[in-house]
Design an enzyme around this catalytic site. Sequence first.
Site, PDB file in Angstrom:
ATOM      1  N   GLU A  93       0.828  -1.191   0.000  1.00 21.04           N
ATOM      2  CA  GLU A  93       0.000   0.000   0.000  1.00 21.04           C
ATOM      3  C   GLU A  93       0.871   1.254   0.000  1.00 21.04           C
ATOM      4  OE1 GLU A  93      -4.216  -1.101   1.694  1.00 21.04           O
ATOM      5  OE2 GLU A  93      -2.823  -0.733   3.337  1.00 21.04           O
ATOM      6  N   CYS A 106       3.910   8.578   0.593  1.00 19.65           N
ATOM      7  CA  CYS A 106       4.428   7.703   1.643  1.00 19.65           C
ATOM      8  C   CYS A 106       4.559   6.304   1.040  1.00 19.65           C
ATOM      9  CB  CYS A 106       3.457   7.715   2.819  1.00 19.65           C
ATOM     10  SG  CYS A 106       3.922   6.581   4.135  1.00 19.65           S
ATOM     11  N   CYS A 113       6.262  -6.557   6.696  1.00 24.50           N
ATOM     12  CA  CYS A 113       7.422  -6.042   7.444  1.00 24.50           C
ATOM     13  C   CYS A 113       8.117  -7.202   8.127  1.00 24.50           C
ATOM     14  CB  CYS A 113       6.971  -5.019   8.487  1.00 24.50           C
ATOM     15  SG  CYS A 113       8.353  -4.105   9.214  1.00 24.50           S
ATOM     16  N   CYS A 117       6.044  -4.859  15.554  1.00 17.73           N
ATOM     17  CA  CYS A 117       5.662  -3.844  16.532  1.00 17.73           C
ATOM     18  C   CYS A 117       4.200  -4.106  16.882  1.00 17.73           C
ATOM     19  CB  CYS A 117       5.805  -2.432  15.975  1.00 17.73           C
ATOM     20  SG  CYS A 117       7.486  -1.980  15.518  1.00 17.73           S
ATOM     21  N   CYS A 120       1.267  -1.892  15.285  1.00 12.90           N
ATOM     22  CA  CYS A 120       1.235  -1.587  13.852  1.00 12.90           C
ATOM     23  C   CYS A 120       0.549  -2.705  13.073  1.00 12.90           C
ATOM     24  CB  CYS A 120       2.670  -1.398  13.352  1.00 12.90           C
ATOM     25  SG  CYS A 120       2.745  -0.996  11.604  1.00 12.90           S
ATOM     26  N   GLY A 160       6.896  -1.805   5.934  1.00 15.78           N
ATOM     27  CA  GLY A 160       8.266  -2.318   5.907  1.00 15.78           C
ATOM     28  C   GLY A 160       9.272  -1.501   6.688  1.00 15.78           C
ATOM     29  N   GLU A 161      10.456  -2.101   6.828  1.00 12.99           N
ATOM     30  CA  GLU A 161      11.549  -1.437   7.530  1.00 12.99           C
ATOM     31  C   GLU A 161      12.639  -1.114   6.498  1.00 12.99           C
ATOM     32  OE1 GLU A 161      12.522  -0.026  10.433  1.00 12.99           O
ATOM     33  OE2 GLU A 161      14.418   0.200   9.374  1.00 12.99           O
ATOM     34  N   SER A 192      12.542   6.371   7.354  1.00 18.34           N
ATOM     35  CA  SER A 192      12.112   6.166   8.745  1.00 18.34           C
ATOM     36  C   SER A 192      12.433   4.754   9.209  1.00 18.34           C
ATOM     37  CB  SER A 192      10.604   6.403   8.831  1.00 18.34           C
ATOM     38  OG  SER A 192      10.148   6.161  10.142  1.00 18.34           O
ATOM     39  N   SER A 215      11.812   5.893  14.910  1.00 21.97           N
ATOM     40  CA  SER A 215      10.617   5.607  15.706  1.00 21.97           C
ATOM     41  C   SER A 215      11.080   5.176  17.091  1.00 21.97           C
ATOM     42  CB  SER A 215       9.805   4.491  15.050  1.00 21.97           C
ATOM     43  OG  SER A 215       9.356   4.928  13.790  1.00 21.97           O
ATOM     44  N   ASN A 292      -3.064   5.277  16.573  1.00 22.48           N
ATOM     45  CA  ASN A 292      -4.183   5.236  15.635  1.00 22.48           C
ATOM     46  C   ASN A 292      -5.141   4.071  15.789  1.00 22.48           C
ATOM     47  OD1 ASN A 292      -4.245   7.495  14.059  1.00 22.48           O
ATOM     48  ND2 ASN A 292      -2.465   6.838  12.902  1.00 22.48           N
ATOM     49  N   CYS A 334      -0.870   6.457   9.775  1.00 20.26           N
ATOM     50  CA  CYS A 334       0.312   5.734  10.258  1.00 20.26           C
ATOM     51  C   CYS A 334      -0.079   4.445  10.946  1.00 20.26           C
ATOM     52  CB  CYS A 334       1.053   6.550  11.307  1.00 20.26           C
ATOM     53  SG  CYS A 334       1.654   8.106  10.759  1.00 20.26           S
TER      54      CYS A 334
END
Length: 342
Positions: A93, A106, A113, A117, A120, A160-161, A192, A215, A292, A334
Amino acid sequence: MADKPHLLDLNLQEWSEYIIGIGHKKYRARQIFEWLHTHLELDVTRFSNIPDDIKNHILNDFYTTPAKVVKHLKSTDGTEKILFEMKDQKFVETVWLKLRNRNTVCVSSQAGCSLYCEFCMTAKGKFQGNLSTGEILEQVYIFKRLVGETVNNVVIMGMGEPLMNYDAVMKACNLLNHDFGLNIGLRRITVSTAGVLPGIKKFINNEEPYNLAISVHSLNHDVRLKIMDAEKKWPISDLVKYLIENKHNLKKNKLTIEYLMIGGLNMTSRDAKELGYLAQKLDAKINLIPLNFEFDDYKRPDEKSIDAFFQAVKHCGVQVFNRSSPGYDIQAACGMLKYQTV
Ligand code: SAH
């Protein structure tokens, strides 16, 4: 047989080598590069000034199917989201945001990922692997063509990272900044990370010219461990120590600390002070993001606590922003991007 490269994987130098390798003149490389990165034309058959022989070689040697737009959603606040299907049924996405008169894309760096976390949604889905440079870029190019507006800002803050896919991401950033590409300013490209220390070290040692956002979410080991698996491998104390020791290598205003505000977890006045103090020491700015979606006992804080935390951090004399999360109604805010198959 090795996978064929994506059309957008190559930089100008690599195109030159390829073109010479198939027996044509070097200037063709620049023409092809401009079709792809200036005109965002991903259909090789439309390269009108390129001889058929070259086009046939490219069609044979490269992966030329553009990512498929499976879904394109539009929020009431102007945010848009696309669900792309890429090679090998990878789903990612990408979000288009209109913030302060700037158009920001973004982008995702991985399908799913590789880190976990707790807060997320991306982490809850399946991890399908790294994206190539071309797969990262085509998210921006296809979105830009659909919206028909300029892109001023790119943040690698989607699924993703990015620092677990270091080379492909940095090459994509490089191409986004290229004079014959979208020519996005170095200060308008942000990577990020959830705090992948080896990647951060590499980023700083290589003097990557892009903004770095980390983060952080908590400066307390036990608290951070509860919500981020990354804390097991790369404890926040090591990260902070490294950043302070290498402060001289971090160019001013280049570092952002991202801090998720989670009710009942990380919002004491002591948390605010420690956060403000660290940002001051590092000349970093702080983005505060209210949670969120709610999980376990953790809640999105109320407006009063958000404001109190914001003021307490600001009191330390640092630049702090309360980052709204646009696109909530289309699950584009986010932490809301996830693996899905339609
Ligand atoms: N892996 C990178 C890139 C993803 S960026 C990183 O962790 O930085 C996505 C940003 O949204 C991160 O700062 C992430 O912590 C934040 N985020 C994730 N889940 C969220 C949620 N539920 N509410 C608000 N922000 C969230």
